[in-house]
Motif scaffolding. Structure first.
Motif, mmCIF file in Angstrom:
data_model
loop_
_atom_site.group_PDB
_atom_site.id
_atom_site.type_symbol
_atom_site.label_atom_id
_atom_site.label_comp_id
_atom_site.label_asym_id
_atom_site.label_seq_id
_atom_site.Cartn_x
_atom_site.Cartn_y
_atom_site.Cartn_z
ATOM 1 N N ASP A 137 0.814 -1.213 0.000
ATOM 2 C CA ASP A 137 0.000 0.000 0.000
ATOM 3 C C ASP A 137 0.851 1.267 0.000
ATOM 4 O OD1 ASP A 137 1.044 -0.268 2.518
ATOM 5 O OD2 ASP A 137 -0.857 -0.038 3.584
ATOM 6 N N LEU A 138 2.144 1.129 -0.299
ATOM 7 C CA LEU A 138 3.042 2.283 -0.318
ATOM 8 C C LEU A 138 3.373 2.681 -1.756
ATOM 9 C CD1 LEU A 138 5.608 1.412 2.516
ATOM 10 C CD2 LEU A 138 3.568 2.857 2.664
ATOM 11 N N TRP A 151 4.049 7.549 0.071
ATOM 12 C CA TRP A 151 2.612 7.770 0.276
ATOM 13 C C TRP A 151 1.942 6.465 0.674
ATOM 14 C CZ3 TRP A 151 1.261 12.803 -0.220
ATOM 15 C CH2 TRP A 151 2.170 13.620 -0.899
ATOM 16 N N LYS A 152 1.015 6.571 1.597
ATOM 17 C CA LYS A 152 0.251 5.418 2.043
ATOM 18 C C LYS A 152 -1.221 5.779 1.981
ATOM 19 C CE LYS A 152 -0.019 1.975 5.754
ATOM 20 N NZ LYS A 152 0.545 1.546 7.056
ATOM 21 N N ASN A 153 -1.962 5.020 1.194
ATOM 22 C CA ASN A 153 -3.382 5.305 0.977
ATOM 23 C C ASN A 153 -3.582 6.737 0.499
ATOM 24 O OD1 ASN A 153 -4.059 2.688 1.888
ATOM 25 N ND2 ASN A 153 -4.017 3.395 4.014
ATOM 26 N N ARG A 155 -1.936 9.316 1.148
ATOM 27 C CA ARG A 155 -1.613 10.336 2.146
ATOM 28 C C ARG A 155 -0.111 10.344 2.404
ATOM 29 N NH1 ARG A 155 -6.082 12.412 4.541
ATOM 30 N NH2 ARG A 155 -8.029 11.267 4.291
ATOM 31 N N ASP A 156 0.415 11.528 2.726
ATOM 32 C CA ASP A 156 1.838 11.680 2.977
ATOM 33 C C ASP A 156 2.242 10.812 4.172
ATOM 34 O OD1 ASP A 156 3.990 14.604 3.237
ATOM 35 O OD2 ASP A 156 4.422 12.474 3.089
ATOM 36 N N PHE A 157 3.134 9.847 3.922
ATOM 37 C CA PHE A 157 3.532 8.909 4.974
ATOM 38 C C PHE A 157 4.945 9.184 5.465
ATOM 39 C CE2 PHE A 157 5.540 4.763 6.027
ATOM 40 C CZ PHE A 157 4.821 4.463 7.170
ATOM 41 N N ALA A 158 5.860 9.426 4.547
ATOM 42 C CA ALA A 158 7.257 9.656 4.925
ATOM 43 C C ALA A 158 7.975 10.306 3.759
ATOM 44 C CB ALA A 158 7.940 8.347 5.328
ATOM 45 N N LEU A 194 7.919 2.578 12.016
ATOM 46 C CA LEU A 194 6.639 3.007 11.485
ATOM 47 C C LEU A 194 6.381 4.489 11.695
ATOM 48 C CD1 LEU A 194 4.379 -0.004 12.530
ATOM 49 C CD2 LEU A 194 5.467 0.430 10.331
ATOM 50 N N LYS A 196 6.783 8.514 11.278
ATOM 51 C CA LYS A 196 6.958 9.338 10.092
ATOM 52 C C LYS A 196 8.422 9.723 9.913
ATOM 53 C CE LYS A 196 4.578 13.078 7.704
ATOM 54 N NZ LYS A 196 3.572 14.147 7.826
#
Length: 463
Positions: A137-138, A151-153, A155-158, A194, A196
């Protein structure tokens, strides 16, 4: 945002621009390949299928577009007319949601029409999007800002940043992320947690130790141009592509220095350097039965196989599948059909199919009026992105017939990279849904939902 009804029954959401754009009159990316605006001979042919020879799609009208100069010299990316300040200032990335997928019944044809649709758009200020990669999902995005965003789903993840030039290629191998850069360096990253911004750099290829040991011995130097020698284990020009053979534990990297290098993942050592082509290596993909395919700006597609030669294992040239005047810009391998696809600067996509003991040419896909810059394959689908700003979605039928089921438009610049992954959710195997990600030189990434059983263009038009 305006909603426009397309002639094929689909729905296109067009974003109103608040910034004046210049005309498309310069080469918008820094690869040493040539754009071509060669007119399609079958421009007025509305038949979208090909029977082992060619396939065409209805031509679209692209306003304010003129041919790019036919030159092997790359134009600097900072001269791009698309490199303008973004009107979106609240965030360097903005997700714009789109309405949910619309299932409808085409009354004129009486057929159930499943529409491919745009479901999201990520717009960034920092520069052109040159590379994409997915893992679960990344989503990983690379650009000329030297940043890699995660991005994850949607949305900004890292995010993490390197000082090694713009990010030309990204591949993921289990828990490691490899990024190839304009300055010829490969960086290796890992997710440290996990939380950010939990990515950290864990090394580079070649490693500092290996490079130092190799550079001591004069026999390890090769001549790359007049009066210049470099250690053979290092790329001396931009890295344009990478591919991972997870089962074999190997990483392949292609470069503008015309070489293909092979890296062993277990110890990060370069075990082989191949003088693969007479010009820049633009793409590399992993096939079946130990085959590796490379495409180059010299107009060739080559098939390689790793074999035992004497006391060592080396990659041997099996066959040159294509030799043409136009540069080969991209490759994709469809594992389900055992077929390899090659996009080129004349706007065509050649494909070959695996038979008993050899690979045979299957035909051509004609869907673009400018250079094909990127390809991706998943299930029975093949995706081609072009300098004409469109993405053609092809479905492979029995007998090697390819049908164009959608032409995805919405980007305001050339489509530079594609990535595809399965969409989570309940669906049977015969109606697989895919998430297609497209990166463009208009500084955006668009997210599309694509169905394998989507009605083709002729059905959507009610013909």
């Amino acid at each position: 945002m305006t909603k426009v009804k397309k002639s094929n029954g689909g729905t296109l959401f067009k974003e109103k621009k608040t910034v004046q754009r210049q005309k498309f009159r310069t080469l918008l990316y820094s690869d040493p390949t040539i754009f071509s605006n060669q007119e399609d001979e079958d421009d007025n042919n509305n038949d979208c299928s090909a029977r082992n020879s060619s396939a065409t799609v209805p031509s679209a009208s692209y306003s304010n577009m003129s041919p790019a100069p036919s030159s092997g010299t790359a134009s600097p990316y900072y001269l791009s007319p698309w490199n303008q300040p973004s009107p979106f200032t609240k965030s360097p990335w903005i997700q714009r949601p789109y309405p949910p997928l619309d299932h409808s019944i085409e009354e004129s044809s009486g057929a159930y029409a499943i529409h491919n649709s745009l479901i999201g758009s990520l717009v960034r200020e920092e520069g052109h999007v040159y590379s994409l990669a997915t893992c679960g999902d990344l989503l990983y995005t690379g650009s000329d800002s030297k940043n890699i965003r995660v991005w994850k789903n949607l949305r900004d993840f890292a995010g993490f940043k390197s000082n090694s030039g713009l990010v030309k290629a990204i591949v993921v191998a289990r828990d490691r992320i490899f990024t190839g850069h304009q300055d010829g360096k490969i960086r290796v990253w890992k997710l440290s947690g996990l939380r950010k911004k939990g990515y950290r750099r864990v090394g580079s290829l070649p490693t500092t130790t290996d490079y130092f040991k190799t550079s001591i011995n004069p026999k390890n130097y090769v001549e790359v141009r007049r009066h210049r020698n470099v250690p053979w284990i290092k790329h001396y020009d931009a890295i344009s592509c990478m591919a991972v053979d997870v089962e074999g534990g190997l990483l392949y990297s292609g470069s503008w220095d015309k070489t293909l290098k092979v890296w062993r993942l277990s110890d990060s050592k370069c075990i082989e350097s191949i003088n693969a082509h007479d010009d820049a290596v633009n793409s590399v993909v992993i096939g079946v039965d130990g085959l590796v395919f490379t495409g180059s700006a010299d107009g060739t597609v080559k098939a390689w196989r790793r074999e035992l030669v004497g006391s060592s294992t080396q990659h041997v040239l099996v066959e040159t599948l294509l030799k043409q005047e136009y540069a080969v810009t991209s490759l994709a391998f469809n594992g389900k059909a055992a077929a390899v696809y090659a996009g080129s600067s004349d706007g065509l996509v050649n494909f070959w199919e695996r038979e008993k003991h050899f690979i045979s040419h299957g035909g051509l896909l004609r869907g673009h009026k400018m250079a094909v810059l990127c390809l991706a394959a998943a299930g029975n689908l093949v995706f081609s992105g072009s300098a004409d700003r469109s993405i053609c979605v092809w479905r492979r039928e029995e007998g090697g017939i390819h049908t164009c089921i959608s032409v995805l438009t919405g980007h305001n610049g050339p489509v530079k990279c594609l990535a595809v992954g399965k969409e989570d959710g309940d669906c049977d195997a015969s109606d697989q849904r895919w998430m297609l990600y497209s990166g463009s030189l208009d500084n955006s990434v668009k997210v599309w939902r694509v169905f394998e059983k989507a009605a083709n263009l002729k059905k959507l038009e009610g013909t």
